[in-house]
Design a protein around this motif. Structure first.
Motif, PDB file in Angstrom:
ATOM      1  N   SER A   1       0.918  -1.196  -0.020  1.00 59.58           N
ATOM      2  CA  SER A   1      -0.133   0.048  -0.236  1.00 59.58           C
ATOM      3  C   SER A   1       0.753   1.383   0.056  1.00 59.58           C
ATOM      4  O   SER A   1       0.425   2.330  -0.517  1.00 59.58           O
ATOM      5  CB  SER A   1      -0.854   0.065   1.200  1.00 59.58           C
ATOM      6  N   ASP A   2       2.173   1.220   0.652  1.00 64.00           N
ATOM      7  CA  ASP A   2       2.916   2.411   0.750  1.00 64.00           C
ATOM      8  C   ASP A   2       4.270   2.214   0.091  1.00 64.00           C
ATOM      9  O   ASP A   2       5.166   3.275   0.396  1.00 64.00           O
ATOM     10  CB  ASP A   2       3.010   2.773   2.006  1.00 64.00           C
ATOM     11  N   ARG A   3       4.762   1.275  -0.544  1.00 63.22           N
ATOM     12  CA  ARG A   3       5.950   1.340  -1.316  1.00 63.22           C
ATOM     13  C   ARG A   3       5.746   1.033  -2.800  1.00 63.22           C
ATOM     14  O   ARG A   3       4.734   0.574  -3.347  1.00 63.22           O
ATOM     15  CB  ARG A   3       6.386   0.237  -0.817  1.00 63.22           C
ATOM     16  N   GLU A   4       7.024   1.216  -3.557  1.00 66.79           N
ATOM     17  CA  GLU A   4       6.993   1.374  -4.866  1.00 66.79           C
ATOM     18  C   GLU A   4       6.489  -0.208  -5.203  1.00 66.79           C
ATOM     19  O   GLU A   4       7.004  -1.072  -4.554  1.00 66.79           O
ATOM     20  CB  GLU A   4       8.357   1.687  -5.560  1.00 66.79           C
ATOM     21  N   ARG A   5       5.804  -0.614  -6.431  1.00 65.94           N
ATOM     22  CA  ARG A   5       5.611  -1.836  -6.762  1.00 65.94           C
ATOM     23  C   ARG A   5       6.680  -2.402  -7.662  1.00 65.94           C
ATOM     24  O   ARG A   5       7.337  -1.655  -8.594  1.00 65.94           O
ATOM     25  CB  ARG A   5       4.002  -1.994  -7.555  1.00 65.94           C
ATOM     26  N   ILE A   6       6.872  -3.614  -7.415  1.00 63.24           N
ATOM     27  CA  ILE A   6       8.040  -4.190  -8.086  1.00 63.24           C
ATOM     28  C   ILE A   6       7.603  -5.402  -9.089  1.00 63.24           C
ATOM     29  O   ILE A   6       6.740  -6.349  -8.382  1.00 63.24           O
ATOM     30  CB  ILE A   6       9.167  -4.664  -7.209  1.00 63.24           C
ATOM     31  N   ALA A   7       7.900  -5.726 -10.176  1.00 65.34           N
ATOM     32  CA  ALA A   7       7.695  -6.987 -10.807  1.00 65.34           C
ATOM     33  C   ALA A   7       8.724  -7.300 -11.564  1.00 65.34           C
ATOM     34  O   ALA A   7       9.742  -6.978 -11.844  1.00 65.34           O
ATOM     35  CB  ALA A   7       6.648  -6.583 -12.011  1.00 65.34           C
ATOM     36  N   SER A   8       8.861  -8.811 -11.621  1.00 64.13           N
ATOM     37  CA  SER A   8       9.952  -9.540 -12.377  1.00 64.13           C
ATOM     38  C   SER A   8       9.220 -10.424 -13.219  1.00 64.13           C
ATOM     39  O   SER A   8       8.360 -11.256 -12.917  1.00 64.13           O
ATOM     40  CB  SER A   8      10.969 -10.157 -11.714  1.00 64.13           C
ATOM     41  N   VAL A   9       9.794 -10.730 -14.692  1.00 64.55           N
ATOM     42  CA  VAL A   9       9.150 -11.644 -15.595  1.00 64.55           C
ATOM     43  C   VAL A   9      10.435 -12.382 -16.270  1.00 64.55           C
ATOM     44  O   VAL A   9      11.428 -11.843 -16.226  1.00 64.55           O
ATOM     45  CB  VAL A   9       8.442 -10.828 -16.620  1.00 64.55           C
ATOM     46  N   SER A  10       9.819 -13.318 -16.728  1.00 63.23           N
ATOM     47  CA  SER A  10      10.907 -14.107 -17.528  1.00 63.23           C
ATOM     48  C   SER A  10       9.958 -14.457 -19.011  1.00 63.23           C
ATOM     49  O   SER A  10       8.933 -14.789 -18.919  1.00 63.23           O
ATOM     50  CB  SER A  10      11.293 -15.440 -17.068  1.00 63.23           C
ATOM     51  N   VAL A  11      10.826 -14.050 -19.968  1.00 61.58           N
ATOM     52  CA  VAL A  11      10.157 -14.201 -21.293  1.00 61.58           C
ATOM     53  C   VAL A  11      11.132 -15.120 -22.054  1.00 61.58           C
ATOM     54  O   VAL A  11      12.410 -14.952 -22.087  1.00 61.58           O
ATOM     55  CB  VAL A  11      10.287 -12.973 -21.883  1.00 61.58           C
ATOM     56  N   ARG A  12      10.615 -16.007 -22.991  1.00 66.56           N
ATOM     57  CA  ARG A  12      11.429 -16.964 -23.780  1.00 66.56           C
ATOM     58  C   ARG A  12      11.240 -16.459 -25.138  1.00 66.56           C
ATOM     59  O   ARG A  12      10.216 -16.453 -25.579  1.00 66.56           O
ATOM     60  CB  ARG A  12      11.013 -18.528 -23.734  1.00 66.56           C
ATOM     61  N   ASN A  13      12.320 -16.327 -25.793  1.00 66.74           N
ATOM     62  CA  ASN A  13      12.153 -16.019 -27.360  1.00 66.74           C
ATOM     63  C   ASN A  13      12.509 -17.141 -27.944  1.00 66.74           C
ATOM     64  O   ASN A  13      13.432 -17.819 -28.040  1.00 66.74           O
ATOM     65  CB  ASN A  13      13.409 -14.824 -27.550  1.00 66.74           C
ATOM     66  N   ASN A  14      11.082 -17.554 -28.729  1.00 70.26           N
ATOM     67  CA  ASN A  14      10.979 -18.741 -29.271  1.00 70.26           C
ATOM     68  C   ASN A  14      12.063 -19.130 -30.548  1.00 70.26           C
ATOM     69  O   ASN A  14      12.376 -20.236 -30.962  1.00 70.26           O
ATOM     70  CB  ASN A  14       9.685 -19.095 -29.366  1.00 70.26           C
ATOM     71  N   GLU A  15      12.429 -17.928 -31.181  1.00 72.58           N
ATOM     72  CA  GLU A  15      13.128 -18.103 -32.242  1.00 72.58           C
ATOM     73  C   GLU A  15      14.799 -18.551 -31.827  1.00 72.58           C
ATOM     74  O   GLU A  15      15.237 -19.355 -32.551  1.00 72.58           O
ATOM     75  CB  GLU A  15      13.311 -16.843 -33.168  1.00 72.58           C
ATOM     76  N   THR A  16      15.217 -17.826 -30.596  1.00 76.50           N
ATOM     77  CA  THR A  16      16.510 -18.159 -30.379  1.00 76.50           C
ATOM     78  C   THR A  16      16.588 -19.259 -29.190  1.00 76.50           C
ATOM     79  O   THR A  16      17.660 -19.784 -29.018  1.00 76.50           O
ATOM     80  CB  THR A  16      17.198 -16.830 -29.847  1.00 76.50           C
ATOM     81  N   GLY A  17      15.539 -19.396 -28.613  1.00 76.30           N
ATOM     82  CA  GLY A  17      15.489 -20.362 -27.767  1.00 76.30           C
ATOM     83  C   GLY A  17      15.994 -19.823 -26.243  1.00 76.30           C
ATOM     84  O   GLY A  17      15.762 -20.500 -25.317  1.00 76.30           O
ATOM     85  N   GLU A  18      16.071 -18.448 -26.452  1.00 74.07           N
ATOM     86  CA  GLU A  18      16.879 -17.873 -25.253  1.00 74.07           C
ATOM     87  C   GLU A  18      15.830 -17.592 -24.257  1.00 74.07           C
ATOM     88  O   GLU A  18      14.735 -16.803 -24.635  1.00 74.07           O
ATOM     89  CB  GLU A  18      17.683 -16.835 -25.829  1.00 74.07           C
ATOM     90  N   GLU A  19      15.916 -17.579 -22.802  1.00 71.89           N
ATOM     91  CA  GLU A  19      15.008 -17.236 -21.806  1.00 71.89           C
ATOM     92  C   GLU A  19      15.712 -16.031 -21.042  1.00 71.89           C
ATOM     93  O   GLU A  19      16.750 -16.334 -20.387  1.00 71.89           O
ATOM     94  CB  GLU A  19      14.406 -18.373 -21.029  1.00 71.89           C
ATOM     95  N   GLN A  20      15.109 -14.916 -20.871  1.00 73.55           N
ATOM     96  CA  GLN A  20      15.528 -13.979 -20.114  1.00 73.55           C
ATOM     97  C   GLN A  20      14.649 -13.364 -18.989  1.00 73.55           C
ATOM     98  O   GLN A  20      13.674 -13.270 -19.313  1.00 73.55           O
ATOM     99  CB  GLN A  20      15.994 -12.724 -20.918  1.00 73.55           C
ATOM    100  N   ALA A  21      15.581 -12.937 -17.885  1.00 74.04           N
ATOM    101  CA  ALA A  21      14.567 -12.390 -16.878  1.00 74.04           C
ATOM    102  C   ALA A  21      14.878 -10.891 -16.853  1.00 74.04           C
ATOM    103  O   ALA A  21      15.893 -10.253 -17.107  1.00 74.04           O
ATOM    104  CB  ALA A  21      14.870 -13.150 -15.456  1.00 74.04           C
TER     105      ALA A  21
END
Ligand code: KIV
Ligand code: ZN
Length: 521
Positions: A405-425
């Motif tokens: 309620s009183d702090r900055e919101r934080i998100a982390s995501v991981s996405v795979r690029n299906n062409e290169t097969g690389e997954e990054q966060a």
């Protein structure tokens, strides 16, 4: 009065006055100005931007709109009182075209309980205030409020009095949404025939929707010779609202050969206008609302989908693209058949053998039973599982959001690029969780993504409700919209964002493939 071919019906928009009277719909002057610009762009003939005496903000909005929009008539709204008329005259002073719209109740119920005046006093007020306004403005519209519960005798008396003083437009409102279409149309016929001077003025209809008849009553008035119709975008207004602009305009557009009338509305602006008003007023549009509702051009039943794929007009009487509505007529759900499934995957450039289609159909039905609709991305995942490959450029593999309620919101995501097969966060932060998600996902995309819109819906009820997010992005000036579904609404947003990026990547790939093919030939 009837059967005049292609009579031009003037659209009088009162979204910013009567529409704004809907509980919770009030607008700031800047919001009114933005909406008024869009109304003018859509081609309405008259805008009633507010009630100048009611507040300094309304006065300012009417004044600024009068100064800025010179290709549309501006209407200043007033009670039959000098101070109201003075304010309306001053606020519209700089308009290139203007009218004053004055109203005064005429039914006994209003006279006895609200105005506490006799009929004679009311006729006198109407007469003297029209004469007063006429000194300043030539076009005077007069509305006997609650006209449909007034009775002919007194209604005619009031109308004769105001015509004699120079009223040029008679607006006869169905203030409480009580009239039936035939009654309402016949009332205009009788007024025109029986009221002295009745054939020297213009007529306007103003209907409320308490019985769901506002559009039908307005059409009946048009059939009776009325040339102005007062409407609001999305039908917003007091109680059940006013006659809906988009419904009336499209009824006329679709049936103009039968009705012999037309409007000057640019139909390709209708959807944008509806969206803008809904957003700014904070009034959602019902899914099944004619013309602009999300389901208005969508089909889920297998038999309908099959017919549409053969010929659009089997189940559609209007072309959504002419209304500026992005075409997505087929909704994939548990009622969809193989034909629709094959067609949709075909749109993604996927061709399946008969066995693959059967296998996909089984997987699809299981998914559709689990949730109400199957999104494009989910479908592509199912295709990927069926043919063992990845159909989409990016796959969202992980989302984590920290909210407080009183702090900055934080998100982390991981996405795979299906062409290169690389997954990054990636991670991001923001004042709200959505900003944090968007910030982190935008880093994962090898394109410049502008997040432009978000709609959230619940697809079911109870604690385990599934959330649906619709995200609109733009990439290189092109707009993409896609849907994500999840029990966690933030995850649904992330999924929808990635799906929209997949759409953009697909278009990019197609145009690159087209460019390579043409340079090779
Ligand atoms: O519904 C109504 O009667 C009105 C008038 C004042 C025109 O909005
Ligand atoms: Zn009204």
């Amino acid at each position: 009065m009837e059967n005049i071919q292609n009579r031009r019906i003037r659209i009088f928009d009162t979204t910013l006055r009567d529409g704004e009277q809907a509980p919770g719909a009030s607008l700031y002057p800047e919001e009114k100005i933005r909406i008024a610009r869009q109304l003018a762009k859509m081609g309405v003939d008259t805008i009633e931007p507010g009630f100048p005496i009611s507040s300094p903000g309304d006065f300012q909005a009417v004044q600024q709109i009068s100064r800025e929009l010179h290709n549309v008539e501006i209407c200043g709204f007033a009670r039959a009182m000098k101070a109201d008329i003075d304010a309306a005259v001053r606020a519209t002073q700089d308009a290139a075209q203007r009218r004053i719209h004055m109203f005064l109740s005429s039914s006994d119920i209003h006279l006895d309980f609200q105005l506490r005046k006799s009929r004679q006093q009311v006729v006198e007020m109407a007469r003297s205030m029209v004469a007063y306004a006429k000194q300043f403005v030539d076009r005077i519209e007069f509305s006997p409020m609650d006209a449909t519960r007034t009775g002919d005798e007194f209604l005619f008396e009031v109308l004769e009095a105001v015509i004699a003083e120079g009223a040029t437009i008679l607006n006869i409102p169905d203030t409480v949404g009580y009239a039936l279409p035939e009654e309402y149309g016949n009332m205009f016929r009788r007024v025109r025939q029986s009221v002295r001077g009745g054939d020297t003025v213009e007529y306007s209809a103003h209907c409320h929707n308490d019985l769901g008849l506002a559009v039908a009553n307005s059409l009946a008035a048009i059939a009776a010779g009325v040339t102005h119709v007062e409407v609001t975008v999305n039908g917003v207004g007091e109680r059940a609202g006013n006659c809906s602009l988009e419904e009336l305009v499209m009824a006329i557009e679709t049936r103009k050969m039968t009705m012999g009338v037309e409007t000057g509305i640019i139909t390709s602006e209708v959807f944008n206008t509806s969206k803008m008003v809904s957003r700014i007023m904070g009034f959602p549009i019902a899914y099944n609302k004619p013309i602009v509702g999300r389901n208005a051009f969508q089909h889920e039943a297998g038999i309908h989908q099959d017919g549409l794929l053969k010929n659009r007009s089997t189940y559609e009487i209007m072309d959504p693209e002419k209304l500026g509505i992005p075409r997505s007529m087929i909704i994939l759900g548990k009622h969809s058949g193989r034909h629709a499934l094959k067609h949709r995957v075909g749109q993604f450039g996927v061709e399946l053998t008969a066995e693959e289609l059967d296998a996909l159909y089984t997987r699809f039905k299981e998914k559709a039973d689990e949730q109400k609709i199957v999104t494009d991305d989910q479908l592509m995942e199912l295709v990927g599982a069926t043919v063992e490959g990845h159909m989409e450029a990016f796959t969202l593999t992980h989302v984590h959001v920290v909210s407080s309620s009183d702090r900055e919101r934080i998100a982390s995501v991981s996405v795979r690029n299906n062409e290169t097969g690389e997954e990054q966060a990636f991670s991001g932060s923001g004042e709200g969780p959505i900003e944090a998600i968007v910030q982190s996902l935008s880093q994962a995309m090898p394109m410049n993504v502008v997040f432009s819109d978000l709609e959230l819906h619940s697809l079911s009820t109870g604690e385990k409700a599934t959330g649906e997010a619709e995200v609109t992005i733009s990439v290189n000036g092109e707009t993409f919209k896609n849907t994500g579904i999840d029990q966690d609404i933030l995850v649904a947003i992330a999924k929808a964002y990635v799906s929209a990026c997949n759409q953009a990547a697909r278009v990019q790939r197609q145009s690159e493939a087209g460019a390579t093919a043409s340079s090779a030939s």
